[in-house]
Scaffold this active site. Structure first.
Site, PDB file in Angstrom:
ATOM      1  N   GLU A  10      12.639 -78.487   4.794  1.00 40.66           N
ATOM      2  CA  GLU A  10      13.340 -79.101   5.924  1.00 40.66           C
ATOM      3  C   GLU A  10      12.643 -78.806   7.253  1.00 40.66           C
ATOM      4  OE1 GLU A  10      17.615 -78.121   3.806  1.00 40.66           O
ATOM      5  OE2 GLU A  10      17.445 -77.910   5.985  1.00 40.66           O
ATOM      6  N   CYS A  58      11.759 -77.100  14.609  1.00 41.97           N
ATOM      7  CA  CYS A  58      11.960 -75.929  13.754  1.00 41.97           C
ATOM      8  C   CYS A  58      11.297 -76.236  12.409  1.00 41.97           C
ATOM      9  CB  CYS A  58      13.461 -75.684  13.606  1.00 41.97           C
ATOM     10  SG  CYS A  58      13.842 -74.307  12.540  1.00 41.97           S
ATOM     11  N   CYS A  68      13.055 -69.064   0.052  1.00 44.37           N
ATOM     12  CA  CYS A  68      12.752 -67.779   0.698  1.00 44.37           C
ATOM     13  C   CYS A  68      13.149 -66.643  -0.227  1.00 44.37           C
ATOM     14  CB  CYS A  68      13.497 -67.658   2.022  1.00 44.37           C
ATOM     15  SG  CYS A  68      13.008 -66.187   2.954  1.00 44.37           S
ATOM     16  N   CYS A  71      18.604 -62.946   2.810  1.00 41.29           N
ATOM     17  CA  CYS A  71      19.634 -62.612   3.803  1.00 41.29           C
ATOM     18  C   CYS A  71      20.951 -63.211   3.310  1.00 41.29           C
ATOM     19  CB  CYS A  71      19.269 -63.174   5.173  1.00 41.29           C
ATOM     20  SG  CYS A  71      17.687 -62.562   5.778  1.00 41.29           S
ATOM     21  N   CYS A 110      22.422 -66.660   4.638  1.00 40.06           N
ATOM     22  CA  CYS A 110      21.482 -67.771   4.781  1.00 40.06           C
ATOM     23  C   CYS A 110      21.509 -68.695   3.561  1.00 40.06           C
ATOM     24  CB  CYS A 110      20.084 -67.204   4.979  1.00 40.06           C
ATOM     25  SG  CYS A 110      18.809 -68.460   4.960  1.00 40.06           S
ATOM     26  N   CYS A 129      19.750 -73.798   8.090  1.00 43.31           N
ATOM     27  CA  CYS A 129      18.548 -73.976   7.298  1.00 43.31           C
ATOM     28  C   CYS A 129      18.867 -73.890   5.801  1.00 43.31           C
ATOM     29  CB  CYS A 129      17.578 -72.886   7.715  1.00 43.31           C
ATOM     30  SG  CYS A 129      16.199 -72.716   6.651  1.00 43.31           S
TER      31      CYS A 129
HETATM   32  S1  SF4 Z   1      17.332 -66.033   7.269  1.00 44.46           S
HETATM   33 FE1  SF4 Z   1      16.985 -67.177   5.346  1.00 44.46          FE
HETATM   34  S2  SF4 Z   1      14.971 -68.138   5.591  1.00 44.46           S
HETATM   35 FE2  SF4 Z   1      15.133 -66.526   7.154  1.00 44.46          FE
HETATM   36  S3  SF4 Z   1      14.242 -64.690   6.185  1.00 44.46           S
HETATM   37 FE3  SF4 Z   1      16.445 -64.592   5.764  1.00 44.46          FE
HETATM   38  S4  SF4 Z   1      16.673 -65.585   3.737  1.00 44.46           S
HETATM   39 FE4  SF4 Z   1      14.659 -66.170   4.550  1.00 44.46          FE
END
Ligand code: SF4
Length: 364
Positions: A98, A111, A118, A122, A125, A342
């Site tokens: 994206e 962005c 990923c 997190c 996220c 995201c």
């Molecule tokens: S916020 Fe999401 S995209 Fe960013 S580092 Fe953490 S898990 Fe990865």
């Protein structure tokens, strides 16, 4: 060691000036033809070598018969009421990423993604729910910028900011990200001002030290999101390996230009990390660092247990930081009506069941 010359039928997007000069020489052309080709691909956005009027006809013919310039394919586009537009790109192997286009008062912020998915995991996220599939190559990174600015008919001369805050942890794909950055800032390339490019990291400390040594270095933002190790490890398991004390050691050692500062992003989660005590502790962590804080009310969505902090909490948090002489700004997520967080768009494309089944891989 010389970089390998791309084999026939290869996409030239992502090759830098030196590599294109070497390609010209291998094809029995003078080196400067490579520079012209670089300018044609990145500045003039030519995808068809027949358009490269400065190049001799026989060179254009050889290029057309052996190489191509492919951008990531636009698979989805959702425009928000607030003017931002979220793109879903399909890559050559069927993966997707994206990119978000955000116009705002005479400038535009893009962005961009650096990885498919990923690994950092997190807890708040949506991209983390995808796990990590692979790194993007430099062509897939600059390709997002070229494809979106072409699709949006981005007006020449309008300042363009690029933030690596899309899918992925950019410091875990540092070589490709930095090669893309060098193409972006080259006057014959995308000609984006270096001061307008920001890499945002969850805090991969050894890579922060490597970034600090880069000759061409974008600005650095740290995704902080907590005021204690216990809290941060809960929200960002990466903190177990790279705790706050070490992270702030790296931040203090990071070289800053005379007018530069570090940015700390803090996603405010209702009842989790948004108390007055949190704000005071964040202020103490930042003491002595030339910094600013972006406070980001959480953009909630289905599948994750967090809620955005109420506005009065956001304002109280901001005031406590400002009272400690720390510049703190409230950044409302753009495009809330188009799955602004995201990873949400890609998860929606995959379908809920896939999203639930996808497990994040190891942390960085
Ligand atoms: S916020 Fe999401 S995209 Fe960013 S580092 Fe953490 S898990 Fe990865």
């Amino acid at each position: 060691m010389k970089p390998a010359i791309p084999p026939p039928q290869e996409n030239l997007l992502g090759l830098d000036k030196l590599e294109l000069c070497q390609l010209a020489e291998v094809l029995d052309e003078p080196k400067f033809r490579g520079k012209q080709l670089f300018h044609d691909i990145y500045a003039r956005r030519h995808r068809d070598f027949a358009q490269c009027a400065e190049l001799p006809a026989h060179f254009r013919q050889i290029l057309s018969s052996r190489y191509r310039v492919d951008y990531p394919e636009i698979k989805g586009r959702r425009a928000s009421r607030d003017g931002s537009v979220r793109y879903l790109f399909s890559l050559h192997d069927g993966e997707s990423v994206e990119t978000v286009y955000m116009p705002d008062e005479g400038r535009v912020t893009l962005c961009v993604s650096s990885q498919v998915g990923c690994a950092v995991n997190c807890r708040f996220c949506f991209t983390a729910l995808l796990g990590v599939k692979r790194n993007l190559d430099p062509g897939e990174i600059v390709g997002q910028i070229i494809a979106v600015t072409c699709a949006e008919q981005h007006p020449a001369g309008t300042p363009l900011n690029v933030v690596f805050m899309g899918m992925g942890e950019p410091l875990l794909n540092l070589d490709s990200v930095m090669k893309a950055v060098r193409i972006m800032v080259d006057a014959d390339g995308l000609a984006i001002a270096l001061r307008r490019i920001t890499i945002s990291t969850a805090g991969v400390i050894p890579k922060i030290h490597l970034l600090a040594r880069e000759a061409v270095r974008p600005k650095l933002a740290i995704s902080l999101n907590a005021s204690t190790d216990e809290q941060r490890t809960e929200l960002m398991p990466l903190n177990r390996k790279y705790p706050l004390s070490k992270l702030f050691e790296a931040c203090r050692a990071f070289p800053l230009g005379s007018r530069e500062h570090l940015t700390f992003e803090y996603v405010l989660l209702d009842g989790v990390n948004d108390t007055d005590s949190d704000a005071r502790r964040v202020g103490a962590l930042l003491a002595g660092i030339r910094s600013k804080v972006n406070l980001i009310p959480y953009n909630a969505g289905q599948g994750l247990p967090y809620r955005p902090s109420p506005l009065r909490r956001v304002l109280a948090f901001q005031k406590i930081l400002q009272d400690q002489q720390i510049p703190a700004f409230i950044r409302i997520s753009r495009g809330q009506d188009i799955m602004a967080a995201c990873g949400q768009l890609r998860l929606a494309e995959m379908g809920d069941s896939t999203a639930q089944a996808a497990q994040p891989l190891s942390s960085a």
